[in-house]
Design a protein around this motif. Sequence first.
Motif, PDB file in Angstrom:
ATOM      1  N   LEU A 801       0.820  -1.208   0.000  1.00  0.00           N
ATOM      2  CA  LEU A 801       0.000   0.000   0.000  1.00  0.00           C
ATOM      3  C   LEU A 801       0.858   1.264   0.000  1.00  0.00           C
ATOM      4  CD1 LEU A 801      -2.779  -1.164   2.464  1.00  0.00           C
ATOM      5  CD2 LEU A 801      -3.113  -0.580   0.059  1.00  0.00           C
ATOM      6  N   ARG A 802       1.971   1.254   0.752  1.00  0.00           N
ATOM      7  CA  ARG A 802       2.858   2.428   0.738  1.00  0.00           C
ATOM      8  C   ARG A 802       3.399   2.686  -0.663  1.00  0.00           C
ATOM      9  NH1 ARG A 802       7.491   1.970   5.148  1.00  0.00           N
ATOM     10  NH2 ARG A 802       7.709  -0.014   4.053  1.00  0.00           N
ATOM     11  N   ASP A 803       3.773   1.594  -1.329  1.00  0.00           N
ATOM     12  CA  ASP A 803       4.328   1.754  -2.676  1.00  0.00           C
ATOM     13  C   ASP A 803       3.301   2.348  -3.648  1.00  0.00           C
ATOM     14  OD1 ASP A 803       6.689   0.706  -1.770  1.00  0.00           O
ATOM     15  OD2 ASP A 803       6.308  -1.325  -2.538  1.00  0.00           O
ATOM     16  N   LYS A 804       2.039   1.903  -3.503  1.00  0.00           N
ATOM     17  CA  LYS A 804       1.015   2.347  -4.450  1.00  0.00           C
ATOM     18  C   LYS A 804       0.478   3.740  -4.131  1.00  0.00           C
ATOM     19  CE  LYS A 804      -0.532  -2.236  -5.938  1.00  0.00           C
ATOM     20  NZ  LYS A 804      -1.689  -3.137  -6.153  1.00  0.00           N
ATOM     21  N   THR A 827       6.179   6.232   4.511  1.00  0.00           N
ATOM     22  CA  THR A 827       7.129   6.329   3.391  1.00  0.00           C
ATOM     23  C   THR A 827       8.335   7.165   3.802  1.00  0.00           C
ATOM     24  OG1 THR A 827       5.811   8.175   2.558  1.00  0.00           O
ATOM     25  CG2 THR A 827       5.414   6.013   1.570  1.00  0.00           C
ATOM     26  N   PRO A 828       9.515   6.872   3.215  1.00  0.00           N
ATOM     27  CA  PRO A 828      10.768   7.505   3.650  1.00  0.00           C
ATOM     28  C   PRO A 828      10.736   9.037   3.645  1.00  0.00           C
ATOM     29  CG  PRO A 828      11.228   5.653   2.208  1.00  0.00           C
ATOM     30  CD  PRO A 828       9.751   5.841   2.171  1.00  0.00           C
ATOM     31  N   ASP A 829       9.961   9.644   2.728  1.00  0.00           N
ATOM     32  CA  ASP A 829       9.974  11.100   2.655  1.00  0.00           C
ATOM     33  C   ASP A 829       9.303  11.765   3.844  1.00  0.00           C
ATOM     34  OD1 ASP A 829       7.566   9.904   1.526  1.00  0.00           O
ATOM     35  OD2 ASP A 829       6.957  11.981   1.134  1.00  0.00           O
ATOM     36  N   LEU A 830       8.565  10.963   4.661  1.00  0.00           N
ATOM     37  CA  LEU A 830       7.831  11.543   5.788  1.00  0.00           C
ATOM     38  C   LEU A 830       8.455  11.243   7.162  1.00  0.00           C
ATOM     39  CD1 LEU A 830       4.178  10.645   4.691  1.00  0.00           C
ATOM     40  CD2 LEU A 830       5.354  12.844   4.427  1.00  0.00           C
ATOM     41  N   THR A 831       9.474  10.349   7.213  1.00  0.00           N
ATOM     42  CA  THR A 831       9.958   9.898   8.527  1.00  0.00           C
ATOM     43  C   THR A 831      10.586  11.012   9.363  1.00  0.00           C
ATOM     44  OG1 THR A 831      12.025   9.193   7.464  1.00  0.00           O
ATOM     45  CG2 THR A 831      10.316   7.510   7.804  1.00  0.00           C
ATOM     46  N   ALA A 832      10.973  12.114   8.726  1.00  0.00           N
ATOM     47  CA  ALA A 832      11.515  13.232   9.514  1.00  0.00           C
ATOM     48  C   ALA A 832      10.409  13.883  10.339  1.00  0.00           C
ATOM     49  CB  ALA A 832      12.160  14.268   8.583  1.00  0.00           C
ATOM     50  N   ARG A 833       9.156  13.805   9.865  1.00  0.00           N
ATOM     51  CA  ARG A 833       8.036  14.419  10.583  1.00  0.00           C
ATOM     52  C   ARG A 833       7.167  13.402  11.306  1.00  0.00           C
ATOM     53  NH1 ARG A 833       5.013  17.698   6.061  1.00  0.00           N
ATOM     54  NH2 ARG A 833       5.782  15.965   4.752  1.00  0.00           N
ATOM     55  N   ILE A 834       7.060  12.208  10.737  1.00  0.00           N
ATOM     56  CA  ILE A 834       6.176  11.184  11.303  1.00  0.00           C
ATOM     57  C   ILE A 834       6.985   9.902  11.519  1.00  0.00           C
ATOM     58  CG2 ILE A 834       4.067   9.837  10.988  1.00  0.00           C
ATOM     59  CD1 ILE A 834       3.219  11.974   8.920  1.00  0.00           C
ATOM     60  N   LYS A 835       6.953   9.370  12.719  1.00  0.00           N
ATOM     61  CA  LYS A 835       7.640   8.118  13.035  1.00  0.00           C
ATOM     62  C   LYS A 835       6.613   6.996  13.144  1.00  0.00           C
ATOM     63  CE  LYS A 835      11.810   9.949  13.662  1.00  0.00           C
ATOM     64  NZ  LYS A 835      11.477  11.318  13.199  1.00  0.00           N
ATOM     65  N   ALA A 836       6.867   5.923  12.419  1.00  0.00           N
ATOM     66  CA  ALA A 836       5.941   4.795  12.459  1.00  0.00           C
ATOM     67  C   ALA A 836       5.767   4.264  13.872  1.00  0.00           C
ATOM     68  CB  ALA A 836       6.429   3.684  11.525  1.00  0.00           C
ATOM     69  N   GLY A 837       6.848   4.267  14.649  1.00  0.00           N
ATOM     70  CA  GLY A 837       6.751   3.785  16.028  1.00  0.00           C
ATOM     71  C   GLY A 837       5.814   4.615  16.870  1.00  0.00           C
ATOM     72  N   GLU A 838       5.849   5.936  16.703  1.00  0.00           N
ATOM     73  CA  GLU A 838       4.954   6.813  17.459  1.00  0.00           C
ATOM     74  C   GLU A 838       3.516   6.621  17.002  1.00  0.00           C
ATOM     75  OE1 GLU A 838       6.363  10.744  16.918  1.00  0.00           O
ATOM     76  OE2 GLU A 838       8.268  10.420  17.966  1.00  0.00           O
ATOM     77  N   LEU A 839       3.328   6.450  15.694  1.00  0.00           N
ATOM     78  CA  LEU A 839       1.990   6.272  15.146  1.00  0.00           C
ATOM     79  C   LEU A 839       1.345   5.002  15.672  1.00  0.00           C
ATOM     80  CD1 LEU A 839      -0.373   6.859  13.256  1.00  0.00           C
ATOM     81  CD2 LEU A 839       1.012   5.942  11.352  1.00  0.00           C
ATOM     82  N   VAL A 840       2.100   3.862  15.594  1.00  0.00           N
ATOM     83  CA  VAL A 840       1.495   2.602  16.011  1.00  0.00           C
ATOM     84  C   VAL A 840       1.271   2.588  17.521  1.00  0.00           C
ATOM     85  CG1 VAL A 840       3.555   1.198  16.519  1.00  0.00           C
ATOM     86  CG2 VAL A 840       1.551   0.132  15.454  1.00  0.00           C
TER      87      VAL A 840
END
Length: 883
Positions: A801-804, A827-840
């Motif tokens: 889904l991230r790829d699409k 997606t890599p372009d957002l990790t500076a603002r959004i961390k998957a760990g914080e989201l989950v």
Amino acid sequence: MTAAEIRSAFLKYFESKGHQIVASSPVVPGDDPTLLFTNAGMNQFKDVFLGFDKRPYSRATTAQKCIRAGGKHNDLDNVGYTARHHTFFEMLGNFSFGDYFKEDALKYAWELLTEVFKLPKDRLWVTVYADDDEAYDIWTKQIGVPAERCVRIGDNKGARYASDNFWMMGDTGPCGPCSEIFYDHGADVAGGPPGSPDQDGDRYIEIWNNVFMQFNRRVDESGEYVMDLLPRPSVDTGMGLERITAVLQHVHSNYEIDLFQNLLAAAKREVEAAGNVSGAVDAESPSLKVIADHIRACSFTVVDGVIPSNEGRGYVLRRIARRAIRHGYKLGARTPFFHKLVDALAAEMGSAYPEIKQHQARVTEVLKLEEERFFQTIANGMDILESALAALNGGTVLDGNIAFKLHDTYGFPLDLTADVLRERGLTVDEAGFNTAMNHQREQARAAGKFKIAQGLEYQGTPTSFQGYDKLLVEGAKVTGLYIDGSRVDVVRAGDDAVIVLDNTPFYAESGGQVGDAGAMQNATARFLVEDTQKIQADVFGHHGRVVEGEIKLGDSLNARVDGNRRSATQRHHSVTHLMHKALREVLGAHVQQKGSLVDPDKTRFDFAHNAPLSDEEIRKVEQLVNREILANAATQARVMNIEDAQKTGAMMLFGEKYGDSVRVLDIGSSRELCGGTHVARTGDIGFFKIIGESGVAAGVRRVEAIAGEVALNHILARDTQLSEVSSALKVPGNEVGGKLAQVLDGVRALEKEIAALKSKLASNQGDALLSQAADVAGVKVLAATLDGADAAALREAVDRLRDKLGSAAVVLATVSDGKVALIAGVTPDLTARIKAGELVNFVAQQVGGKGGGRADMAQAGGSNPQALPAALASVREWLAGKL
């Protein structure tokens, strides 16, 4: 001449003089409890000198491995600071057992040095004991040494500053006057001749000592030392290989000889590699000398069965190894390096001592484990020490409590701390260290007392143990009664109590064997014995409950041991001896008992070994033990004095305390000192089976095994299980393995098929979810549930889904067995603002869980599926606040 050539030339010279070349004995003297390590060539001939042993030869020559790093002969503190001190060294020696004496010994020495090794006669000085006119005349009148180069040494006459020139192996044992030979390096080197005020300089170096064994020093009944004439005056000589090699290779330091140059080069290479500082270590560094010396002592000690520990020889080994590691750390090493020098040592000394090659891999592994343990704490320990030294503010003594903290918390032996301080001209408060150490020991003793000893005070007659050949003692007299640790005169029905008898068949827990249980009774009272423990060394406490009547001090009781329980315990104890011997045969002589527990249900045996036992090794041990059982040999127990026991070759456990009288037990081919109870014949054990093997500490393994009826029931239970599996698989028992492999292959194939179907289902569902993605500040956001997916399928779906979706944040969830599984991807372009760990984690907290992971992918779990819809719905608002 190389060191190897010098060693060979020495042995061949004395062989030509009728001497038998005898192999070096181990550095761990297995049959001499008076020695920590072999410290001289004569150690293996001690009983020959005393007249207790007779060899088929009367002349011998050896190159003996020696260690001087503990006890009376301890050179550890000097290694690295002098040119000639070592922890490990080789002693070349020739010996006469009542054959030749002073004249031949001195002439042999002179001929070898001047005619074989070609040393200039005018460079050699000799010393004799002050009263030894015979040796003095041999040197001056027969050999021709000028009187000015033959010095009398001793207390009665001779130089004021000299030592005695009277050699002793230890406080007791063979001894006698000696005559030393010195080499003069020349006037350009500082120092004076032996016996002079400046004799400690480097000009005159002792290279050989000829000891004339005439006496046995012992302690008499009054505690005084006495000197008895030996039955046959003998000769014991010793010449350090390293020292004579330095002389013959024209160097002043032992560390400049060829043998050490190769080890020093290897040490430099490995230290630099461990610190990533190629070429930065000074080749002349004293620390490299410490490392090169210590790898020899450590390796040969491990070869002979010692492993690092906190007591006895193991503690000396740990001190030496950690001293070497600290010197490597000082040079810049930050990862383990010391164990890698074993290969260089084996290459250097393996021809002369093949055992170092034979055990090369095991030695490397043992030292590696010790090194890894110390490297985990050395950096913190050094930081503590540096801070403490900085806080001295001009003081010269380190607080003993700090030294103890370094020892207790960071594994710094006291002499290692002292070694660091010595380099800076400082000392340590050893008294303060010992006070802290003793305080800890007292606390440990207080916490570790036997649960049922309770500090019982007993001043009556000792208990006479009758249980070796009796299970019943009639008319035993009650000499002590206790309730809750207090002495009483009577105990009554319902009381939990401890009873002491003058005679008992009950074995008190000792040597790993648990105490006996059973019953005591007379016409009016009955006492059930649950356990038997020692109140004092020779006083047995019977712990249990009064179930009928009352028992008073002075009463007589018939004491009967639970025979079935005792028999089962005996089987396990006897088989432990056979197993110990079998483990040594299969794994090697380094195997040594480190602890045991023998009870009616099993034997648990801890031993020194640095690797798990393979299935093949376990089978070999079982085969050896069961062969001994089938042989049905009679067990023999003999009580004798400790010296006679040593001569029988009985195994003595290092660290155990043995009295003057010991019990030597022969079970099958095993011979050990043991006070426990045992079967009458090996066949009484029945059958032996190992049921478990594990590691319990660094370099210590544990085997659990069963014997007799316990082993039989174990096999019957396994046979029942096999029958059930055979029935379920519908094949004969001998085909279960193959059929089970087929079934498992089928299960794995089905699991793969199911996983593929789940992945496909998740993929299809995921693609269907694309239309649900919302746009939040230019970012695609999707939070949804995938039914029937597992963690792997969720992860694949998030990736797809991230790829699409392009620039996107995705959270997918599934519910199974009432549990929530969550995976978030960014997606890599957002990790500076959004961390998957914080989201989950934001979502997980709402469903009763938590989680985390990488910035681009993270997972979590939860326990509240009902809250999942609202939690997923809140993702858009949370992301909006981040974008």
